[in-house]
Design an enzyme around this catalytic site. Structure first.
Site, PDB file in Angstrom:
ATOM      1  N   HIS A 109      28.104  36.483 -23.987  1.00 20.63           N
ATOM      2  CA  HIS A 109      27.900  37.332 -22.802  1.00 20.63           C
ATOM      3  C   HIS A 109      26.532  37.098 -22.156  1.00 20.63           C
ATOM      4  O   HIS A 109      26.188  37.729 -21.158  1.00 20.63           O
ATOM      5  CB  HIS A 109      28.032  38.814 -23.163  1.00 20.63           C
ATOM      6  CG  HIS A 109      29.426  39.194 -23.565  1.00 20.63           C
ATOM      7  ND1 HIS A 109      30.521  38.957 -22.762  1.00 20.63           N
ATOM      8  CD2 HIS A 109      29.908  39.773 -24.698  1.00 20.63           C
ATOM      9  CE1 HIS A 109      31.618  39.376 -23.379  1.00 20.63           C
ATOM     10  NE2 HIS A 109      31.273  39.865 -24.558  1.00 20.63           N
ATOM     11  N   ASP A 148      37.429  34.525 -27.953  1.00 13.79           N
ATOM     12  CA  ASP A 148      37.052  35.926 -28.139  1.00 13.79           C
ATOM     13  C   ASP A 148      37.932  36.779 -27.224  1.00 13.79           C
ATOM     14  O   ASP A 148      38.329  36.336 -26.151  1.00 13.79           O
ATOM     15  CB  ASP A 148      35.578  36.095 -27.766  1.00 13.79           C
ATOM     16  CG  ASP A 148      35.008  37.436 -28.178  1.00 13.79           C
ATOM     17  OD1 ASP A 148      34.257  37.470 -29.166  1.00 13.79           O
ATOM     18  OD2 ASP A 148      35.307  38.446 -27.509  1.00 13.79           O
ATOM     19  N   HIS A 150      37.099  39.197 -25.518  1.00 15.73           N
ATOM     20  CA  HIS A 150      36.346  39.514 -24.303  1.00 15.73           C
ATOM     21  C   HIS A 150      36.083  38.246 -23.512  1.00 15.73           C
ATOM     22  O   HIS A 150      35.851  37.191 -24.091  1.00 15.73           O
ATOM     23  CB  HIS A 150      35.011  40.180 -24.657  1.00 15.73           C
ATOM     24  CG  HIS A 150      35.152  41.419 -25.471  1.00 15.73           C
ATOM     25  ND1 HIS A 150      35.086  41.393 -26.845  1.00 15.73           N
ATOM     26  CD2 HIS A 150      35.381  42.697 -25.127  1.00 15.73           C
ATOM     27  CE1 HIS A 150      35.264  42.620 -27.305  1.00 15.73           C
ATOM     28  NE2 HIS A 150      35.446  43.430 -26.289  1.00 15.73           N
ATOM     29  N   ASP A 237      38.157  39.224 -32.401  1.00 14.90           N
ATOM     30  CA  ASP A 237      38.616  40.559 -32.028  1.00 14.90           C
ATOM     31  C   ASP A 237      40.012  40.570 -31.416  1.00 14.90           C
ATOM     32  O   ASP A 237      40.465  41.590 -30.920  1.00 14.90           O
ATOM     33  CB  ASP A 237      37.599  41.234 -31.095  1.00 14.90           C
ATOM     34  CG  ASP A 237      36.786  40.233 -30.309  1.00 14.90           C
ATOM     35  OD1 ASP A 237      37.236  39.075 -30.191  1.00 14.90           O
ATOM     36  OD2 ASP A 237      35.719  40.593 -29.808  1.00 14.90           O
TER      37      ASP A 237
END
Lengths: 442, 555
Positions: A109, A148, A150, A237
């Protein structure tokens, strides 16, 4: 073929973002218990490496840290970066077939401009690694596949205008999950259109949906791009026990994805089901990389039956791909008086730093170029402190006009701005102008 | 201070030494009889001619008894019973022994995932008792170091069903790594009978000579342990440990150095950092067994003073075998010792014979003094280069030790200035070459020839107590002893855990008969356990060590 798999296990047992924060000491504790108890480190094809601190120059080549990198606590992050670089180098030097940087803290991120920690990330492990390998070994084409749950908005930000880095992110739809980006329309800047691929999935697609998407979308794209190295941002995740997301993937599903993708290097990203998922997913990935049987990896919790499967999934993914293929760019051209010649494509966005709750505003200009990735100017402002920071980036293999444009911008801006980074990737140099002083790297 | 005896059983010779007040009173060597180690030890003892009235502090023996038994596969038959649960397939590992598998599964915190199937236990009982009336059984479950329940329940069951069964549990070797724990448990049980015989007979023989004091056995980690209490398999690889301890007993307290012990056929290399011998971060490997046996970080290479030198198509090579003593000492083949003798680096052995041996390696028309000299020099160089390569590998292993904490990575101290301590017969002949090539000081102590025996005599006891405390599950475990108990303290303890562990260690050291004076506490690790954004307990890990070291420095 005999595989040599390198691993750096760096759980940062003395570092956390807060005692009950998901990114805490405990996060890789059970992974350690599991992997050590299973004796995986004793496999003849597994070689354990020791972590190292990355050189700050390697960081600043890729990310501009504002207002001053010395004001941030970077120790743990620099070790995570340094560890990724050790494995990356060993792979390029053919000491290893592949590797797994099983490290904390994560990085995807964290973007081209950094004012602090966001999404638990401060430094982008994979991006810094990729540019370090290009600078040191002259690699030309590279790919990152981000699994991921995200969207890896930081990695996308760094390579958005780079035609030589293919960034593919498969994640849960940004309308239902942090950071709220990663839609199919985001396909790269004017000189790199199509080298960013976002695959936002509806929740609950499970192993089947992931494997189908890999086989029918991601792998063909990689085949077409022909990268010299594939890095997997391996977030965990998507697992069915994850507390934040709901993709319903199993540990064996992760093993299968790894087996299909065959990444040169997997770098751990997120994944906060520290008891239910991480010990098993990490093990499955490591076994798959090492060419070992991972079919015995079974998590104690059972999968809940809530998958979006069969026809429903197929029609969803076909529509998504069709939409992705049909998206056309819509550039806004804009320039300031002091800009060097050429067409400059403008874009702006706000970046939210969720760890300490503030925003950054970014205004980016990219020089449209038919010969190279194009020089980029990023004007960044911290909306909490109103401090400003600028980045001028001259790309790898820049054409002479773009390189000159970068220096012209630097000359035009250095009298009026206090904090400027000039990242000349072509010549492997970084100049940081702070106040009236200049620090040279490289 | 009383007298101390050190005996080091080597492949060819057994060194023996008598020490009082840090002074060597008597020393010598006897020939090793690999078929009768007990007799060899007693001969070495008798060589010292100790009057029965002499006040002896202790006798320390470094023996190859167990090492040889493992390498020659002279072990008792052991039934290895595993509870592997799920995870990595057992077939992914190379198993040097057979095993049978039972169902039942624990997770990484020792919580039960799947209960055992008692019907399998009945079948197992029948199988075990059909083969032997007093079977040896090693029981190991995955994660038994976090919860030994399957192991202890099966043990109780079998002891009830088969009265003469002898059982060892994996949790007694409670470090993580199921594979290594299984093999270590197996090996230790498999050499227990052999070692018990040695223990009884040695004890009897020593008592019959008028001594009733403690007998200590040197371990691979450079520490000693009482003969009565040592786990037999921990006595492997004590030879290389003895040479490192020997050098330590002759060095300055804070010195850093590389120990090079050159024997007839092998050279052992070790590392001492600021006065502390470096322990290997992985357990020892012996034959095809990867184990949990703590050992000093060492490298052994097959080159020594008696290595046979061969001429392979004009290329002079130091082979990795020995055919007998050096030519200049009455042997049959040329060796590095002959080269040293010819160059006058050493004075023992026949100069003429050495010259003859070297000349034999050259074509007849090249056997002039100058060529022989060049040849001798190149042999020494080759030998030293082989050893230096192994030194470099050992240094790399040390530098590449994994680190799991930010603090460890930031505070890695790699800045040592190393001397070289040479010991063993051929040491004197190589010192100059080492100094030139390594650009550092090479030291040969006065007691180099019997350095290993000195090391054994002066070694301190070692042990570790590693705590794993899970306050949320209210359980603690001590890895090295296999002790597992209930935690009655706070959910989030702090410094009192250290005291808890030190108290356990102190008590157990007393009970084991080892001194607990210079213990070290490793920094404890505290992991807050979080459930639903609330802290619900802690996992605490920490350890107390009695590190390897020496009682005193030999003058």
């Amino acid at each position: 073929m005999m595989v040599n798999t390198g691993i750096i296990f760096f759980p940062a047992f003395d570092w956390s973002l807060g005692e009950t924060h998901p990114e805490r000491e405990e996060r890789l504790l059970y992974t350690q218990e599991q992997i050590f108890e299973e004796g995986i480190m004793d496999f003849p094809q597994i070689k354990q490496y020791s972590p190292e601190v990355a050189d700050i120059f390697d960081v600043l080549r890729t990310q501009a840290i504002f207002p001053d990198y010395r004001q941030h606590d970077l120790d743990a992050h620099l070790i995570a970066v340094g560890s990724s670089i050790i494995l990356g180098k060993a792979i390029i030097e053919k000491e290893l077939t592949n590797g797994f940087a099983l490290i904390r803290p994560p990085g995807h991120h964290s973007g081209a401009t950094v004012w602090g920690n966001r999404g638990f990330c401060t430094l982008n492990n994979e991006a810094i690694l990729i540019n370090t390998l290009r600078a040191k070994y002259g690699l030309k084409k590279l790919a990152i596949v981000d699994t991921d749950v995200h969207h890896g908005d930081g990695t996308q930000d760094i390579f958005y205008n780079d035609p030589n880095v293919l960034y593919i992110s498969i994640h849960q739809d940004g309308r239902t999950l942090f950071p709220g980006t990663g839609f199919t329309e985001e396909k790269g800047g004017p000189n790199a259109w199509g080298t960013v691929i976002n695959i936002p999935l509806v929740p609950g697609v499970g192993d089947e949906g992931f494997i189908y998407t890999f086989e029918n979308w991601i792998l063909p794209k990689l085949q077409e791009f022909q990268p010299e190295i594939i890095i997997n941002s391996a977030g965990q995740d998507n697992h069915f026990t994850d507390p934040l997301a709901s993709m319903n993937v199993s540990a064996q599903g992760y093993g299968k994805i790894t087996e299909l993708l065959k990444p040169d290097l997997a770098v751990l990203e997120g994944g906060y089901s520290i008891q239910g998922a991480l010990p098993y997913v990490n093990m499955a990935i490591l076994l798959a990389l090492a060419g070992e049987d991972y079919s015995g990896v079974i998590e104690p919790q059972k999968l809940k039956n809530m998958e979006v499967s069969g026809e429903a999934f197929l029609s969803f993914i076909h529509d998504l791909k069709k939409h992705h293929d049909n998206v056309k760019p819509n550039w806004i051209f804009r320039k300031e008086k002091y800009f060097p010649s050429g067409d400059w494509v403008y874009g702006e966005k706000d970046i939210f730093y969720d760890t300490h709750w503030f925003r950054e505003r970014r205004k980016d200009y990219v020089r449209k170029c038919n010969h190279c990735g194009g020089t980029v100017l990023m004007l960044s402002q911290n909306l909490e402190t109103y401090e400003k920071g600028l980045v001028i980036r001259i790309p790898f293999e820049a054409c002479e006009t773009c390189e000159q444009a970068g220096y012209d911008l630097f000359d035009a801006l250095k009298e009026r701005e206090k904090n400027i980074f000039l990242q000349n990737l072509k010549n492997n140099k970084v100049i940081w102008r702070i106040g009236n002083g200049e620090v040279n790297f490289g | 201070m009383g007298y101390k005896i050190g005996i080091d059983v080597g492949g060819t010779f057994t060194d023996t030494v008598l020490i009082q007040n840090n002074e060597v009173i008597k020393k010598g060597k006897v020939l090793t009889d690999p078929k009768n180690i007990l007799n060899t030890v007693l001969e070495a003892f008798d060589f010292l001619e100790i009057p029965p009235s002499m006040p002896l502090d202790h006798i320390t023996v470094s023996t190859t008894l167990v090492t040889n038994a493992i390498l020659l596969n002279k072990l008792s038959k052991v039934n290895l019973i595993l509870f592997p649960g799920s995870g990595v397939r057992l077939s992914s590992f190379n198993w040097p022994v057979k095993y049978s598998v039972l169902s039942g599964e624990l997770d990484y915190r020792g919580r039960e995932v799947l209960p055992p199937d008692k019907r399998e236990w009945k079948e197992l009982t029948q199988r075990l008792s059909s083969h032997s009336e007093n079977p040896l059984v090693a029981i190991v479950s995955k994660f038994s170091h976090r919860n030994n329940i399957f192991e202890t329940e099966l043990k109780a069951y079998l002891e009830n069903e088969i009265p003469n069964v002898h059982i060892a549990l994996g949790s007694e070797w409670g470090k993580s790594n199921f594979y290594r724990r299984s093999l270590t448990t197996y090996l230790n049980l498999a050499c227990t009978e052999l070692f018990s015989n040695f223990r009884c007979n040695l004890k009897k023989a020593v008592i019959s000579r008028g001594f009733n004091g403690p007998i200590r056995i040197l371990k691979a980690d450079g520490g000693v342990f009482p003969l009565e209490r040592i786990r037999p398999v921990e006595s492997i690889y004590s030879g290389p440990a003895a040479s490192i301890l020997g050098a330590l007993a002759q060095s300055e307290p804070e010195e850093s150095f590389i120990v090079v012990d050159i024997g007839g056929t092998t050279t052992d290399i070790g590392l001492v950092l600021g006065g502390s011998p470096l322990l290997s971060f992985k357990g020892a490997q012996i034959d095809n067994f990867l184990t949990h046996i703590r050992s000093l970080a060492t490298r052994s290479i097959t080159v020594g003073g008696d290595s046979t030198i061969i001429n392979r198509n004009g290329e002079i090579i130091i082979s990795n075998y020995r055919t007998g003593p050096a030519y200049c000492m009455g042997g049959n083949s040329p060796t590095p010792t002959d080269a040293m003798r010819y160059l006058n680096y050493i004075k023992i052995g026949s100069y003429q014979k050495a010259e003859e041996a070297l000349a034999e390696l050259l074509p007849e028309n090249e056997r002039q003094a100058l060529t022989i000299r060049t040849l001798a020099e190149s042999i020494i160089e080759q030998m030293v280069e082989k050893i230096i390569l192994a030194i470099k590998q050992l240094l790399t292993e040390w530098k590449n030790e994994p680190a799991y904490k930010v603090w460890e990575v930031l505070h890695q101290n790699l800045d040592y200035k190393f001397n070289i301590y040479l010991s063993g017969g051929p040491a004197a002949g190589l010192a100059k070459t080492f100094e030139n090539k390594m650009k550092t000081r090479a030291i040969i102590s006065n007691w180099a020839p019997i350095s290993n025996a000195v090391g054994a005599a002066m070694a301190k006891p070692t042990f570790s107590w590693t705590l794993n405390l899970d306050t949320s599950l209210a359980k603690y475990r001590i890895e090295e002893t296999g002790e597992q108990g209930a935690w009655k303290g706070a959910k989030r303890p702090y410094r009192e855990v250290e005291k808890f562990l030190v108290d356990i260690s102190k008590e157990q050291a007393l009970e084991m008969g080892i001194d607990f004076d210079s213990f070290k506490i490793e920094p404890f690790e505290y992991f807050p356990l979080v459930d639903n954004h609330r802290t619900i307990g802690q996992i605490v890990r920490g350890s107390v060590h009695l590190p390897p070291g020496v009682i005193g420095r030999i003058l």
